[in-house]
Design a protein around this motif. Structure first.
Motif, PDB file in Angstrom:
ATOM      1  N   SER A   1     -42.304 -21.629  -8.397  1.00  0.00           N
ATOM      2  CA  SER A   1     -42.479 -21.883  -6.966  1.00  0.00           C
ATOM      3  C   SER A   1     -43.314 -20.786  -6.310  1.00  0.00           C
ATOM      4  O   SER A   1     -44.235 -21.066  -5.533  1.00  0.00           O
ATOM      5  N   TRP A   2     -43.007 -19.529  -6.607  1.00  0.00           N
ATOM      6  CA  TRP A   2     -43.763 -18.406  -6.036  1.00  0.00           C
ATOM      7  C   TRP A   2     -45.207 -18.401  -6.525  1.00  0.00           C
ATOM      8  O   TRP A   2     -46.140 -18.224  -5.748  1.00  0.00           O
ATOM      9  N   VAL A   3     -45.383 -18.593  -7.811  1.00  0.00           N
ATOM     10  CA  VAL A   3     -46.739 -18.557  -8.376  1.00  0.00           C
ATOM     11  C   VAL A   3     -47.589 -19.694  -7.813  1.00  0.00           C
ATOM     12  O   VAL A   3     -48.738 -19.484  -7.433  1.00  0.00           O
ATOM     13  N   ASN A   4     -46.995 -20.890  -7.707  1.00  0.00           N
ATOM     14  CA  ASN A   4     -47.745 -22.046  -7.195  1.00  0.00           C
ATOM     15  C   ASN A   4     -48.072 -21.932  -5.713  1.00  0.00           C
ATOM     16  O   ASN A   4     -49.071 -22.468  -5.256  1.00  0.00           O
ATOM     17  N   ALA A   5     -47.253 -21.240  -4.948  1.00  0.00           N
ATOM     18  CA  ALA A   5     -47.460 -21.131  -3.498  1.00  0.00           C
ATOM     19  C   ALA A   5     -48.176 -19.847  -3.088  1.00  0.00           C
ATOM     20  O   ALA A   5     -48.476 -19.663  -1.908  1.00  0.00           O
ATOM     21  N   TRP A   6     -48.433 -18.955  -4.020  1.00  0.00           N
ATOM     22  CA  TRP A   6     -48.952 -17.635  -3.689  1.00  0.00           C
ATOM     23  C   TRP A   6     -50.237 -17.686  -2.857  1.00  0.00           C
ATOM     24  O   TRP A   6     -50.367 -16.990  -1.858  1.00  0.00           O
ATOM     25  N   ASP A   7     -51.185 -18.534  -3.238  1.00  0.00           N
ATOM     26  CA  ASP A   7     -52.458 -18.609  -2.512  1.00  0.00           C
ATOM     27  C   ASP A   7     -52.282 -19.138  -1.089  1.00  0.00           C
ATOM     28  O   ASP A   7     -53.067 -18.819  -0.201  1.00  0.00           O
ATOM     29  N   ARG A   8     -51.264 -19.941  -0.853  1.00  0.00           N
ATOM     30  CA  ARG A   8     -51.004 -20.454   0.490  1.00  0.00           C
ATOM     31  C   ARG A   8     -50.149 -19.482   1.303  1.00  0.00           C
ATOM     32  O   ARG A   8     -50.194 -19.480   2.522  1.00  0.00           O
ATOM     33  N   PHE A   9     -49.355 -18.659   0.632  1.00  0.00           N
ATOM     34  CA  PHE A   9     -48.460 -17.732   1.317  1.00  0.00           C
ATOM     35  C   PHE A   9     -49.153 -16.456   1.781  1.00  0.00           C
ATOM     36  O   PHE A   9     -48.942 -15.997   2.900  1.00  0.00           O
ATOM     37  N   THR A  10     -49.972 -15.863   0.951  1.00  0.00           N
ATOM     38  CA  THR A  10     -50.539 -14.553   1.248  1.00  0.00           C
ATOM     39  C   THR A  10     -51.367 -14.474   2.533  1.00  0.00           C
ATOM     40  O   THR A  10     -51.342 -13.436   3.189  1.00  0.00           O
ATOM     41  N   PRO A  11     -52.087 -15.530   2.954  1.00  0.00           N
ATOM     42  CA  PRO A  11     -52.809 -15.398   4.232  1.00  0.00           C
ATOM     43  C   PRO A  11     -51.885 -15.131   5.417  1.00  0.00           C
ATOM     44  O   PRO A  11     -52.291 -14.493   6.390  1.00  0.00           O
ATOM     45  N   SER A  12     -50.642 -15.583   5.351  1.00  0.00           N
ATOM     46  CA  SER A  12     -49.718 -15.361   6.468  1.00  0.00           C
ATOM     47  C   SER A  12     -49.360 -13.887   6.619  1.00  0.00           C
ATOM     48  O   SER A  12     -48.881 -13.477   7.683  1.00  0.00           O
ATOM     49  N   LEU A  13     -49.601 -13.083   5.611  1.00  0.00           N
ATOM     50  CA  LEU A  13     -49.301 -11.659   5.696  1.00  0.00           C
ATOM     51  C   LEU A  13     -50.231 -10.929   6.657  1.00  0.00           C
ATOM     52  O   LEU A  13     -49.932  -9.830   7.093  1.00  0.00           O
ATOM     53  N   ALA A  14     -51.335 -11.562   7.010  1.00  0.00           N
ATOM     54  CA  ALA A  14     -52.289 -10.948   7.939  1.00  0.00           C
ATOM     55  C   ALA A  14     -51.834 -11.053   9.393  1.00  0.00           C
ATOM     56  O   ALA A  14     -52.366 -10.361  10.257  1.00  0.00           O
ATOM     57  N   PHE A  15     -50.847 -11.902   9.675  1.00  0.00           N
ATOM     58  CA  PHE A  15     -50.349 -12.065  11.040  1.00  0.00           C
ATOM     59  C   PHE A  15     -49.444 -10.913  11.425  1.00  0.00           C
ATOM     60  O   PHE A  15     -48.826 -10.281  10.597  1.00  0.00           O
ATOM     61  N   GLY A  16     -49.322 -10.680  12.725  1.00  0.00           N
ATOM     62  CA  GLY A  16     -48.512  -9.583  13.235  1.00  0.00           C
ATOM     63  C   GLY A  16     -47.016  -9.864  13.172  1.00  0.00           C
ATOM     64  O   GLY A  16     -46.581 -10.979  12.890  1.00  0.00           O
ATOM     65  N   PRO A  17     -46.217  -8.825  13.480  1.00  0.00           N
ATOM     66  CA  PRO A  17     -44.759  -8.924  13.405  1.00  0.00           C
ATOM     67  C   PRO A  17     -44.161 -10.010  14.305  1.00  0.00           C
ATOM     68  O   PRO A  17     -43.194 -10.659  13.929  1.00  0.00           O
ATOM     69  N   ALA A  18     -44.736 -10.234  15.479  1.00  0.00           N
ATOM     70  CA  ALA A  18     -44.181 -11.243  16.384  1.00  0.00           C
ATOM     71  C   ALA A  18     -44.268 -12.639  15.770  1.00  0.00           C
ATOM     72  O   ALA A  18     -43.316 -13.420  15.845  1.00  0.00           O
ATOM     73  N   LEU A  19     -45.382 -12.944  15.159  1.00  0.00           N
ATOM     74  CA  LEU A  19     -45.540 -14.253  14.538  1.00  0.00           C
ATOM     75  C   LEU A  19     -44.679 -14.374  13.293  1.00  0.00           C
ATOM     76  O   LEU A  19     -44.136 -15.445  13.012  1.00  0.00           O
ATOM     77  N   HIS A  20     -44.521 -13.292  12.562  1.00  0.00           N
ATOM     78  CA  HIS A  20     -43.629 -13.310  11.396  1.00  0.00           C
ATOM     79  C   HIS A  20     -42.217 -13.659  11.835  1.00  0.00           C
ATOM     80  O   HIS A  20     -41.527 -14.453  11.189  1.00  0.00           O
ATOM     81  N   LYS A  21     -41.777 -13.061  12.932  1.00  0.00           N
ATOM     82  CA  LYS A  21     -40.420 -13.306  13.416  1.00  0.00           C
ATOM     83  C   LYS A  21     -40.231 -14.776  13.775  1.00  0.00           C
ATOM     84  O   LYS A  21     -39.218 -15.373  13.458  1.00  0.00           O
TER      85      LYS A  21
END
Length: 53
Positions: free
Chosen positions: A24-44
């Motif tokens: 699951s992690w390996v298959n979703a990695w390319d879709r997940f990592t762009p979200s790491l560029a967002f700030g803390p408020a959006l993460h929350k």
């Protein structure tokens, strides 16, 4: 987690016990990592289940 870390985890006891989680992690990695560029408020907003927060 880089994919090399995912491979190391896949070889671990837990990775062998839960291979679907590793896949699951390996298959979703390319879709997940762009979200790491967002700030803390959006993460929350994206991870909380409490609508009041």
């Amino acid at each position: 987690m880089r994919l090399t870390a995912a491979a190391a985890f896949a070889d671990s006891t837990l990775g062998k016990k839960y291979p679907a989680a590793v896949a699951s992690w390996v298959n979703a990695w390319d879709r997940f990592t762009p979200s790491l560029a967002f700030g803390p408020a959006l993460h929350k907003v994206s991870y909380t289940t409490n609508s009041i927060e």
